[in-house]
Design a protein around this motif. Structure first.
Motif, mmCIF file in Angstrom:
data_model
loop_
_atom_site.group_PDB
_atom_site.id
_atom_site.type_symbol
_atom_site.label_atom_id
_atom_site.label_comp_id
_atom_site.label_asym_id
_atom_site.label_seq_id
_atom_site.Cartn_x
_atom_site.Cartn_y
_atom_site.Cartn_z
ATOM 1 N N LEU A 1 73.473 155.182 9.288
ATOM 2 C CA LEU A 1 74.317 154.099 9.809
ATOM 3 C C LEU A 1 74.618 153.125 8.673
ATOM 4 C CD1 LEU A 1 75.681 152.616 12.147
ATOM 5 C CD2 LEU A 1 73.493 151.506 12.624
ATOM 6 N N SER A 2 75.908 152.926 8.426
ATOM 7 C CA SER A 2 76.323 152.031 7.352
ATOM 8 C C SER A 2 76.785 150.672 7.858
ATOM 9 C CB SER A 2 77.447 152.675 6.532
ATOM 10 O OG SER A 2 77.880 151.796 5.519
ATOM 11 N N GLN A 3 77.543 150.658 8.954
ATOM 12 C CA GLN A 3 78.100 149.388 9.411
ATOM 13 C C GLN A 3 78.527 149.495 10.870
ATOM 14 O OE1 GLN A 3 81.514 148.146 7.189
ATOM 15 N NE2 GLN A 3 81.633 146.120 8.106
ATOM 16 N N ILE A 4 78.354 148.384 11.604
ATOM 17 C CA ILE A 4 78.919 148.252 12.948
ATOM 18 C C ILE A 4 80.250 147.534 12.791
ATOM 19 C CG2 ILE A 4 78.614 147.268 15.246
ATOM 20 C CD1 ILE A 4 75.630 147.440 14.855
ATOM 21 N N ILE A 5 81.332 148.268 12.994
ATOM 22 C CA ILE A 5 82.660 147.687 12.798
ATOM 23 C C ILE A 5 83.060 146.816 13.978
ATOM 24 C CG2 ILE A 5 85.095 148.225 12.442
ATOM 25 C CD1 ILE A 5 84.238 150.737 10.987
ATOM 26 N N ASP A 6 82.847 147.303 15.189
ATOM 27 C CA ASP A 6 83.289 146.534 16.351
ATOM 28 C C ASP A 6 82.549 147.027 17.588
ATOM 29 O OD1 ASP A 6 84.854 144.703 17.865
ATOM 30 O OD2 ASP A 6 86.141 146.346 18.499
ATOM 31 N N MET A 7 82.260 146.064 18.482
ATOM 32 C CA MET A 7 81.739 146.384 19.806
ATOM 33 C C MET A 7 82.678 145.743 20.819
ATOM 34 S SD MET A 7 79.645 147.520 22.113
ATOM 35 C CE MET A 7 77.939 147.854 21.683
ATOM 36 N N ASP A 8 83.500 146.576 21.452
ATOM 37 C CA ASP A 8 84.502 146.104 22.403
ATOM 38 C C ASP A 8 83.896 146.178 23.801
ATOM 39 O OD1 ASP A 8 86.724 145.389 23.806
ATOM 40 O OD2 ASP A 8 88.034 146.962 23.048
ATOM 41 N N GLU A 9 83.347 145.029 24.278
ATOM 42 C CA GLU A 9 82.720 145.029 25.595
ATOM 43 C C GLU A 9 83.722 145.217 26.714
ATOM 44 O OE1 GLU A 9 82.243 142.540 23.419
ATOM 45 O OE2 GLU A 9 80.102 142.110 23.159
ATOM 46 N N ARG A 10 84.944 144.718 26.527
ATOM 47 C CA ARG A 10 85.944 144.818 27.591
ATOM 48 C C ARG A 10 86.326 146.273 27.843
ATOM 49 N NH1 ARG A 10 89.154 141.139 29.935
ATOM 50 N NH2 ARG A 10 88.331 139.549 28.493
ATOM 51 N N ASN A 11 86.565 147.048 26.760
ATOM 52 C CA ASN A 11 86.923 148.463 26.894
ATOM 53 C C ASN A 11 85.731 149.392 26.755
ATOM 54 O OD1 ASN A 11 89.725 147.885 27.149
ATOM 55 N ND2 ASN A 11 89.835 147.589 24.932
ATOM 56 N N GLN A 12 84.544 148.837 26.465
ATOM 57 C CA GLN A 12 83.302 149.603 26.333
ATOM 58 C C GLN A 12 83.453 150.712 25.287
ATOM 59 O OE1 GLN A 12 81.725 150.867 30.109
ATOM 60 N NE2 GLN A 12 81.506 148.781 30.849
ATOM 61 N N VAL A 13 83.845 150.279 24.083
ATOM 62 C CA VAL A 13 84.030 151.198 22.957
ATOM 63 C C VAL A 13 83.268 150.634 21.756
ATOM 64 C CG1 VAL A 13 85.676 152.218 21.357
ATOM 65 C CG2 VAL A 13 86.260 152.016 23.774
ATOM 66 N N LEU A 14 82.465 151.489 21.122
ATOM 67 C CA LEU A 14 81.685 151.118 19.941
ATOM 68 C C LEU A 14 82.273 151.828 18.726
ATOM 69 C CD1 LEU A 14 79.162 149.855 18.571
ATOM 70 C CD2 LEU A 14 77.927 151.937 19.200
ATOM 71 N N THR A 15 82.581 151.052 17.695
ATOM 72 C CA THR A 15 83.142 151.605 16.453
ATOM 73 C C THR A 15 82.115 151.469 15.342
ATOM 74 O OG1 THR A 15 85.354 150.931 17.171
ATOM 75 C CG2 THR A 15 85.089 151.536 14.864
ATOM 76 N N LEU A 16 81.761 152.598 14.718
ATOM 77 C CA LEU A 16 80.729 152.621 13.681
ATOM 78 C C LEU A 16 81.267 153.309 12.431
ATOM 79 C CD1 LEU A 16 77.639 153.791 15.776
ATOM 80 C CD2 LEU A 16 78.245 151.449 15.166
ATOM 81 N N TYR A 17 80.657 152.954 11.306
ATOM 82 C CA TYR A 17 80.909 153.650 10.040
ATOM 83 C C TYR A 17 79.633 154.405 9.678
ATOM 84 C CZ TYR A 17 82.017 154.514 5.140
ATOM 85 O OH TYR A 17 82.247 155.117 3.932
ATOM 86 N N LEU A 18 79.714 155.732 9.669
ATOM 87 C CA LEU A 18 78.542 156.588 9.478
ATOM 88 C C LEU A 18 78.720 157.463 8.250
ATOM 89 C CD1 LEU A 18 78.071 157.879 13.151
ATOM 90 C CD2 LEU A 18 76.972 155.895 12.098
ATOM 91 N N TRP A 19 77.580 157.869 7.702
ATOM 92 C CA TRP A 19 77.530 158.936 6.700
ATOM 93 C C TRP A 19 76.829 160.112 7.358
ATOM 94 C CZ3 TRP A 19 75.330 155.475 2.200
ATOM 95 C CH2 TRP A 19 76.324 154.551 1.827
#
Length: 456
Positions: free
Chosen positions: A69-87
């Motif tokens: 896990l490199s970074q948590i880009i965004d946590m969209d609670e309204r749309n319940q979508v998690l965006t991550l930057y992974l290796w």
């Protein structure tokens, strides 16, 4: 002379050795490059990347998956979508990409484009992106024993069920499930490397704190197919950083809720008791609107939302009670006397317990209010008859004067009784103010402490 000749010969031999080394090194590099090209041509002469690289068709190909896990880009609670930057690192063994290092000048590893070799079709099952997955244009490391290592960065958008019932002190669990899309467990087996994802290169997020990312392997059978499908689920454990919400939303509400009960402590003659309650209620309404904008939508009401609603309800009731108590305070002289039970219970025991006393009366000692005296007629109630006397010193004139004095006395006593009834109602209002001040202040303090304890 001999020593000088010896130094000249040493310098000449060193120079010749250096020139020879500089002439040999480019030849070695060129030889290594030619051997790598020859190895590449030999390996991929009859190689195809369309089929599983196993010697036997019934053999299971093992793929090892490692996620960083490199970074948590965004946590969209309204749309319940998690965006991550992974290796993402994948390792497997290709049975058709092996060679003898001695035959190629000791070359034991090469790096080639990932498009030239077979790649496992491992995808993110719970992806929430409408776009097709983009293939990373990175190289793979190929070793002489057939071991293939593929390191590729990826930005993933996965679905995550967000529970904000404890907002802003909530914790979330978001799973990322990786598995083969077309190969069953008998053809491709995926396993995690280690028990959790690596957090060594993680960049801290300003809103979320990462507690861990454990890995778990599962083997499931779906309704479409009879063979099992293994997958690896990485569960990202998050806890929200609530400092900003406490400072901007919670602490102002706590201070305002502690200010609301002070309306009971204001003197009734100030005329600001009701206006203070209404002002506090309007301030809470403004903060409620700000909270609604920053709070994600959810089926259940978050904790801070419940606190706001409870505080607004308490302020509404306190304002309503303030109006009723002011009605008691402004009871005029024509009002009925305080009932006997209220005189005993409220003006007696409760006033003594709350230290509500008259001026000059010590706290804890209570003098029951005197009952209003009834008017008494002079001389036993018999009004003397006025005889037809015209003499100035006659006793009948003195009796008429006594009747006028008795009338004045009765009027004064009636006025004094009315004033005492008015003072009793005012004192009853002060007792009720003191009583509800303690009740509502305790309620506001307890509710605020229960919410603030969640932040610890």
């Amino acid at each position: 002379m001999g020593h000088r000749n010896h130094l000249s010969l040493s310098f000449l031999s060193s120079s010749l050795g250096l020139l020879l080394l500089l002439w040999i090194l480019p030849g070695c590099s060129g030889a290594e490059g030619r051997l790598a090209h020859k190895l590449f041509r030999d390996l991929f002469a009859n190689y195809t990347s369309a089929l599983r690289p196993v010697a036997d068709t019934d053999q299971t190909l093992n793929v090892t998956l490692e996620v960083t896990l490199s970074q948590i880009i965004d946590m969209d609670e309204r749309n319940q979508v998690l965006t991550l930057y992974l290796w993402i690192r994948q390792e497997w063994t290709d049975a058709y990409l092996r060679w003898n290092p001695e035959a190629y000048g000791g070359l034991d590893a090469i790096r080639i484009p990932s498009s030239r070799v077979w790649l496992p079709d491992i995808v993110l099952y719970n992806k929430a992106d409408a776009q097709p997955p983009a293939s990373a244009s990175t190289n793979v490391v190929l070793r002489h024993d057939g071991a293939v290592r593929w390191d590729a960065p990826a930005i993933t958008r996965s679905s995550c069920r967000v529970d904000v019932s404890a907002f802003p002190f909530d914790a979330q669990r978001c799973g990322l499930t990786f598995g083969s899309w077309t190969h069953g467990g008998h053809q491709l087996d995926v396993r995690p490397r280690g028990t959790a994802a690596s957090l060594a290169d993680f960049v801290d997020n300003v809103e979320w704190r990462v507690l861990g990312m454990p890995a778990r392997r599962r083997v499931l059978t779906y309704g479409c197919c009879s063979e099992p499908y293994p997958d690896v689920t990485y569960t990202l454990l998050l806890r929200r950083r609530a400092a900003a919400y406490v400072c901007n939303l919670l602490l102002p509400c706590v201070l305002i809720s502690l200010l609301a009960p002070l309306a009971f402590h204001l003197p009734a003659d100030s005329g600001e008791k009701v206006s203070l309650g209404v002002t506090v209620l309007l301030a809470l309404t403004v903060f409620q609107l700000l909270l609604a904008e920053s709070m994600p939508p959810a089926e259940s009401v978050p904790l801070i939302g419940k606190y706001y609603m409870a505080t607004m309800t308490m302020v509404t009731f306190s304002t309503a009670l303030t109006i009723l108590i002011m009605n008691l305070h402004y009871c005029g002289p024509s009002a009925h006397p305080v009932p006997a039970w209220a005189r005993t219970l409220l003006l007696g025991h409760l006033a003594r317990g709350l230290c509500v006393r008259e001026r000059g009366e010590p706290c804890g000692q209570f003098r029951p209010p005197e009952s209003p005296p009834s008017p008494q007629p002079p001389d036993g109630g018999a009004s003397p008859l006025v005889g037809p006397c015209h003499e100035l010193r006659c006793l009948c004139h003195q009796e008429a004067l006594l009747r006028h004095v008795a009338t004045i006395t009765n009027t004064f006593r009636s006025h004094r009784a009315a004033q005492r009834r008015h003072e009793d109602w005012k004192r009853l209002a002060r007792v009720m103010d003191r009583f509800f001040l303690g009740i509502f202040f305790s309620m506001a303090l307890v509710m605020s402490l229960l919410v603030l304890v969640q932040a610890l």
